[in-house]
Design an enzyme around this catalytic site. Sequence first.
Site, PDB file in Angstrom:
ATOM      1  N   GLU A  84       0.484  -1.048   0.161  1.00 44.03           N
ATOM      2  CA  GLU A  84      -0.054   0.179  -0.126  1.00 44.03           C
ATOM      3  C   GLU A  84       0.979   1.499  -0.026  1.00 44.03           C
ATOM      4  OE1 GLU A  84      -3.016   0.160   2.625  1.00 44.03           O
ATOM      5  OE2 GLU A  84      -3.608   1.902   2.850  1.00 44.03           O
ATOM      6  N   LYS A 261      -7.447  -0.789  11.501  1.00 44.87           N
ATOM      7  CA  LYS A 261      -6.756  -1.450  10.698  1.00 44.87           C
ATOM      8  C   LYS A 261      -5.652   0.158  10.116  1.00 44.87           C
ATOM      9  CE  LYS A 261      -5.689  -1.039   5.751  1.00 44.87           C
ATOM     10  NZ  LYS A 261      -5.399  -0.857   4.645  1.00 44.87           N
ATOM     11  N   ASP A 277       3.844 -13.883  11.763  1.00 51.31           N
ATOM     12  CA  ASP A 277       2.781 -13.891  11.025  1.00 51.31           C
ATOM     13  C   ASP A 277       2.223 -13.507  11.436  1.00 51.31           C
ATOM     14  OD1 ASP A 277       0.575 -15.642  11.579  1.00 51.31           O
ATOM     15  OD2 ASP A 277       0.966 -17.349  12.648  1.00 51.31           O
TER      16      ASP A 277
HETATM   17  C1  MEV Z   1      -5.849   3.540   5.051  1.00 51.07           C
HETATM   18  O1  MEV Z   1      -5.081   1.820   5.092  1.00 51.07           O
HETATM   19  C2  MEV Z   1      -5.568   3.517   6.634  1.00 51.07           C
HETATM   20  C3  MEV Z   1      -6.859   4.601   6.957  1.00 51.07           C
HETATM   21  O2  MEV Z   1      -8.298   3.932   6.131  1.00 51.07           O
HETATM   22  C4  MEV Z   1      -6.925   4.564   8.267  1.00 51.07           C
HETATM   23  C5  MEV Z   1      -7.847   5.435   9.270  1.00 51.07           C
HETATM   24  O3  MEV Z   1      -8.763   5.484   8.743  1.00 51.07           O
HETATM   25  O4  MEV Z   1      -7.003   5.891  10.044  1.00 51.07           O
HETATM   26  C6  MEV Z   1      -6.162   5.691   6.466  1.00 51.07           C
END
Ligand code: MEV
Length: 424
Positions: A84, A261, A277
């Site tokens: 990413e 995430k 892992d």
């Molecule tokens: C994208 O990979 C991660 C974000 O969506 C995290 C967030 O919204 O805090 C930018």
Amino acid sequence: MIGKTSSINGFYKKTQTQRLKVVQDFSSLSKEECSLLQDCRALDFDRANRMIENVVSSFPVPLGIALHFLINEKNYFVPMAIEESSVVAAASYAAKLARHTGGFSVTTTNPIMIGQVQLKNISDGDHAILAIESAKQELLALANSCDPVLISVGGGACDIMCRYLATDRGAMLIVHLMVDVQDAMGANIVNVMGEKITRKLEAITGGRAGLRIVSNLTVNRMVHARVVWPCESIGSEVIESILDAYEWACVDPFRCATHNKGIMNGIDAVALATGNDFRAIEAGAHAYASLASNGYAPLTSYEKDANGNLVGELELPLAVGMVGGITQCHPVAKICLKILGVETASELACVMGAVGLAQNFAALRALVSEGISKGHMRLHSKNIAMAAGAPREFVDSIAKQMIDEGDISVSRARALVSERNTSG
Ligand code: MEV
């Protein structure tokens, strides 16, 4: 402060060879290690074929270095394997800001893993628990007979705990075997020990054993990171907006999943680079987040200190290893551990905790100011140009033109590719 500085400006402007030279100097890599990295085809078929089944190839992922990290007063170059765009740049940016206030302070608990043994057909739960309690030392000794090497380095099975659970298929007694796994991730050790004590558990409880397996909810193997981002660098408006963003995540699982995430973007990338892992880490992190009283909580928290600075904290279970698994047999993972210069699995967990916190802060800062698309799409514009079929010589110029026009899309990239093809 220990060692050479990790705060390198203009790294992104250097060629691959120049970047590797910087990393070589920082991490004392050998010429062979540098050529392996330079080659970009470091995992050959034979090695890959020994790792998993039915191998047909290996799947390359970009490996970047996050710079500027100062953690517990030590400088780190942090290898991150991730597809990413903008993640590595975001982590480096947050780490650079954090240097003004001394960097990240990170601690871990002891590396204690939990092995679970499921016992069924228990007629008297209290009696079974008492029987296990009385045989605890014997059970621990039996578990420890599996791994004299672990004992010799100060680890081993150290405690046993029981939980009696009601289920739709009757009550079950779940035995937790606690194991100090030292520098290993520990899943294999714990599984072997769980299997070893099963017969004895059946004999003393009269129950019948079911599953014997590690738990990825490693609540006894935690990392805690803390950092202060100075108000003078990010501004009070951004701080207020980050606090609002955090509060939103606290009450809304839809937002909280994305908040978490962002944290895992950083942690997983270091996990992958070091051969750890990341699925186990993900499972533990989200299970831990769901222990919150409202059902699912952010793994970071934010508040303002008395001087108006932003204080960020992260807490999550983190089971990572430096021995065992593929950490020592994947050639690139080995070099990544060398680049990091970590000496123990706990130190590696400290780095990952700092990266997770940095990543979350950087995402929130971007979201509350210019929005995520600007930086993300800027970096992603070259991928889009390539996806639209741009020949190598046009990728940079098409990406730049899309950024200048404020239209970073596959349709625009396609139009620009055909323009160049017809004019060429
Ligand atoms: C994208 O990979 C991660 C974000 O969506 C995290 C967030 O919204 O805090 C930018």
